[in-house]
Design a protein around this motif. Structure first.
Motif, PDB file in Angstrom:
ATOM      1  N   THR A 125      71.195 -33.993  18.159  1.00  0.00           N
ATOM      2  CA  THR A 125      70.720 -34.837  17.049  1.00  0.00           C
ATOM      3  C   THR A 125      69.290 -34.472  16.697  1.00  0.00           C
ATOM      4  O   THR A 125      68.918 -34.446  15.529  1.00  0.00           O
ATOM      5  CB  THR A 125      70.796 -36.326  17.444  1.00  0.00           C
ATOM      6  N   GLU A 126      68.517 -34.173  17.727  1.00  0.00           N
ATOM      7  CA  GLU A 126      67.127 -33.788  17.479  1.00  0.00           C
ATOM      8  C   GLU A 126      67.049 -32.508  16.656  1.00  0.00           C
ATOM      9  O   GLU A 126      66.257 -32.412  15.720  1.00  0.00           O
ATOM     10  CB  GLU A 126      66.377 -33.600  18.799  1.00  0.00           C
ATOM     11  N   VAL A 127      67.891 -31.545  17.024  1.00  0.00           N
ATOM     12  CA  VAL A 127      67.914 -30.286  16.275  1.00  0.00           C
ATOM     13  C   VAL A 127      68.280 -30.562  14.821  1.00  0.00           C
ATOM     14  O   VAL A 127      67.650 -30.054  13.884  1.00  0.00           O
ATOM     15  CB  VAL A 127      68.927 -29.295  16.902  1.00  0.00           C
ATOM     16  N   GLU A 128      69.306 -31.416  14.664  1.00  0.00           N
ATOM     17  CA  GLU A 128      69.761 -31.754  13.319  1.00  0.00           C
ATOM     18  C   GLU A 128      68.636 -32.417  12.517  1.00  0.00           C
ATOM     19  O   GLU A 128      68.402 -32.107  11.347  1.00  0.00           O
ATOM     20  CB  GLU A 128      70.946 -32.714  13.440  1.00  0.00           C
ATOM     21  N   CYS A 129      67.947 -33.321  13.190  1.00  0.00           N
ATOM     22  CA  CYS A 129      66.854 -34.053  12.545  1.00  0.00           C
ATOM     23  C   CYS A 129      65.749 -33.088  12.123  1.00  0.00           C
ATOM     24  O   CYS A 129      65.247 -33.155  11.003  1.00  0.00           O
ATOM     25  CB  CYS A 129      66.315 -35.092  13.520  1.00  0.00           C
ATOM     26  N   GLN A 130      65.421 -32.164  13.038  1.00  0.00           N
ATOM     27  CA  GLN A 130      64.369 -31.185  12.721  1.00  0.00           C
ATOM     28  C   GLN A 130      64.773 -30.324  11.543  1.00  0.00           C
ATOM     29  O   GLN A 130      63.959 -29.992  10.680  1.00  0.00           O
ATOM     30  CB  GLN A 130      64.096 -30.299  13.926  1.00  0.00           C
ATOM     31  N   GLU A 131      66.067 -29.978  11.538  1.00  0.00           N
ATOM     32  CA  GLU A 131      66.577 -29.143  10.449  1.00  0.00           C
ATOM     33  C   GLU A 131      66.447 -29.885   9.105  1.00  0.00           C
ATOM     34  O   GLU A 131      66.037 -29.312   8.101  1.00  0.00           O
ATOM     35  CB  GLU A 131      68.040 -28.803  10.740  1.00  0.00           C
ATOM     36  N   LEU A 132      66.771 -31.178   9.144  1.00  0.00           N
ATOM     37  CA  LEU A 132      66.634 -31.999   7.927  1.00  0.00           C
ATOM     38  C   LEU A 132      65.182 -32.081   7.480  1.00  0.00           C
ATOM     39  O   LEU A 132      64.871 -31.979   6.290  1.00  0.00           O
ATOM     40  CB  LEU A 132      67.165 -33.408   8.182  1.00  0.00           C
ATOM     41  N   GLU A 133      64.299 -32.241   8.455  1.00  0.00           N
ATOM     42  CA  GLU A 133      62.868 -32.302   8.124  1.00  0.00           C
ATOM     43  C   GLU A 133      62.409 -30.991   7.515  1.00  0.00           C
ATOM     44  O   GLU A 133      61.620 -30.963   6.566  1.00  0.00           O
ATOM     45  CB  GLU A 133      62.045 -32.616   9.376  1.00  0.00           C
ATOM     46  N   ASN A 134      62.947 -29.910   8.058  1.00  0.00           N
ATOM     47  CA  ASN A 134      62.634 -28.580   7.540  1.00  0.00           C
ATOM     48  C   ASN A 134      63.085 -28.460   6.089  1.00  0.00           C
ATOM     49  O   ASN A 134      62.349 -27.972   5.229  1.00  0.00           O
ATOM     50  CB  ASN A 134      63.338 -27.545   8.427  1.00  0.00           C
ATOM     51  N   ILE A 135      64.320 -28.925   5.826  1.00  0.00           N
ATOM     52  CA  ILE A 135      64.851 -28.866   4.462  1.00  0.00           C
ATOM     53  C   ILE A 135      64.011 -29.721   3.521  1.00  0.00           C
ATOM     54  O   ILE A 135      63.676 -29.311   2.414  1.00  0.00           O
ATOM     55  CB  ILE A 135      66.330 -29.342   4.442  1.00  0.00           C
ATOM     56  N   ASP A 190      67.146 -39.907  -0.551  1.00  0.00           N
ATOM     57  CA  ASP A 190      68.398 -39.727   0.196  1.00  0.00           C
ATOM     58  C   ASP A 190      68.175 -38.956   1.488  1.00  0.00           C
ATOM     59  O   ASP A 190      68.567 -39.401   2.575  1.00  0.00           O
ATOM     60  CB  ASP A 190      69.375 -38.901  -0.662  1.00  0.00           C
ATOM     61  N   ILE A 191      67.536 -37.794   1.357  1.00  0.00           N
ATOM     62  CA  ILE A 191      67.292 -36.941   2.525  1.00  0.00           C
ATOM     63  C   ILE A 191      66.389 -37.656   3.518  1.00  0.00           C
ATOM     64  O   ILE A 191      66.622 -37.656   4.719  1.00  0.00           O
ATOM     65  CB  ILE A 191      66.635 -35.611   2.099  1.00  0.00           C
ATOM     66  N   ARG A 192      65.356 -38.300   2.977  1.00  0.00           N
ATOM     67  CA  ARG A 192      64.408 -38.991   3.844  1.00  0.00           C
ATOM     68  C   ARG A 192      65.111 -40.080   4.661  1.00  0.00           C
ATOM     69  O   ARG A 192      64.859 -40.255   5.844  1.00  0.00           O
ATOM     70  CB  ARG A 192      63.318 -39.617   2.958  1.00  0.00           C
ATOM     71  N   ARG A 193      66.017 -40.793   4.029  1.00  0.00           N
ATOM     72  CA  ARG A 193      66.720 -41.861   4.750  1.00  0.00           C
ATOM     73  C   ARG A 193      67.605 -41.292   5.825  1.00  0.00           C
ATOM     74  O   ARG A 193      67.761 -41.872   6.906  1.00  0.00           O
ATOM     75  CB  ARG A 193      67.530 -42.709   3.778  1.00  0.00           C
TER      76      ARG A 193
END
Lengths: 309, 93
Positions: free
Chosen positions: B28-38, A159-162
């Motif tokens: 969006t980039e910040v958000e994406c990085q944050e998701l990658e961090n998580i 989910d997170i990856r997507r």
């Protein structure tokens, strides 16, 4: 192909029962008996020294003892090799220190056990039956729970990856060809190594889950007519129910003239817990001396499994 | 002269275009990085004391997590000065 698991408290005679069943089944077809118990008794019972390879006992009976510790080490070694070849700047992050941590990570042995079961089921298709002699209750329940637990985790991670890939796609669309990123990040689902690996893992676990829950899987619970064994068996039955694994046979082992009344009482309680499951009573064999793990196969000629299996 | 002026104008316009695109993608980039961090924290959490998924999963995925490790590392370094981090994200100089 039929799969059998022999479970129960330590010392109740799991290995002996597994060995006798293996002999019984080997009269009808090709049988592989696999010992997952770190205290390998099967080799002693059959009177052979097994060094992790498949041993031919008779034309239709083969024995394999799994060295869990060695499996875990091998698995880690392989992973670390992939790591060192993938990471170009290993020194920057001091990944070496991560590696030394990995060696002690809990759960690796269960995983190695599970991998070995999955591999055996997947590869040994030439056998008509595979019998697994499992380690004591706690570890058995943990590794049997692993596929289900893992699928749940993997689903969340997918989910997170997507979502990450969706964001990356958005960024790619906005920036177009003017991206200042030195390397292009994967935004398509099929290009992302992590997502592909996660999906492959999920598939493996789902397959394993399916074969463990199928009608060809038989979990056999061995117990003795005593209170400790009864309590542990109760926990095992609850655990198996929670995991949705099919319990097919109860074996009350080591029943003698002295404990016959208690045996009847324990059997009654067990059948109340697992209604509809067949029960087989095995008399204590005088020649075996009653000692745990002391069984010699030649002394036991009983038919343990139902004829139809 | 006119071709050079034309060239210059083209460069200026493309600069404006690219800067707008960068700005639009920044959050969006910040958000994406944050998701990658998580994501990295979830998988590698056992190394920093978080309850983590079965550790074999971490080992299975570790070979492909170069970027996520990098992001995790940067975030950990920057977390000492959250105010600066926030100002950077919101574009306050």
């Amino acid at each position: 192909m039929k799969i059998f698991f022999f479970t129960g408290k330590g010392g109740v005679g799991k290995s002996t029962m597994a060995a006798v069943s293996a002999r019984q089944l080997s009269r009808k077809g090709r049988v592989l008996i696999v010992s997952l118990d770190p205290a390998h008794n099967l080799g002693d019972i059959f009177g052979v020294v097994n060094k992790g390879k498949k041993d031919k006992l008779t034309d239709s009976l083969f024995l394999q003892e799994v060295d869990v510790h060695k499996l875990a080490q091998e698995y880690l070694h392989n992973e670390i090799n992939v790591l060192t070849s993938t990471y170009s700047y290993l020194k920057t992050f001091n990944l070496d220190s991560y590696f030394s941590t990995l060696k002690y990570s809990p759960g690796i042995e269960e995983y190695a056990l599970l991998t070995s079961i999955a591999r055996t089921i997947g590869q040994e298709t030439a056998f008509d039956s595979i019998i697994f002699d499992t380690p004591p209750t706690g570890l058995t329940l943990r590794f049997l729970a692993l596929p289900q637990v893992s699928v749940t985790w993997i689903d969340r991670l997918i989910d997170i990856r997507r979502r990450i890939l969706e964001k990356r796609y958005t960024i790619h669309r906005i920036k177009g060809s003017m991206s200042s990123e030195p390397t292009r990040l994967a935004f398509e689902e099929k290009d992302d190594d992590i997502l592909c690996r996660l999906r492959a893992l999920k598939q493996t676990y789902q397959d394993l889950n399916k074969s463990l829950r199928s009608s060809d899987c038989h979990v056999t619970l061995v117990f003795n007519p005593d209170i400790l064994s009864l309590r542990e068996s109760e926990r095992l039955i609850t655990g198996l129910n929670e995991l949705g694994l099919p319990l097919r046979l109860l074996i009350d082992n080591k029943v003698s003239a002295e404990n016959r009344d208690q045996a009847a009482e324990v059997e009654r309680k067990m059948q109340a817990l697992a209604p509809g499951v067949q029960l087989k009573r095995i008399q204590m064999s005088r020649e075996l001396g009653g000692g745990a793990n002391g069984g010699r196969l030649g002394d036991m000629q009983e038919e343990i499994l139902p004829e139809s299996w | 002269m006119p071709p050079r002026l034309f060239q210059l104008l083209k460069e200026v316009l493309s600069g404006i275009d690219s800067s707008h695109r960068e700005q639009a993608a920044a959050l969006t980039e910040v958000e994406c990085q944050e998701l990658e961090n998580i994501f990295a924290l979830l998988i590698l959490g056992s190394f920093v004391g978080l309850p983590a998924p079965p550790s074999f999963l971490a080992i299975e995925l570790l070979p492909f997590m170069e970027r996520e490790l990098e992001v995790l590392h940067c975030r950990a370094q920057d977390s000492g000065d959250m105010l600066a981090e926030l100002c950077g994200t919101l574009g306050i100089d």
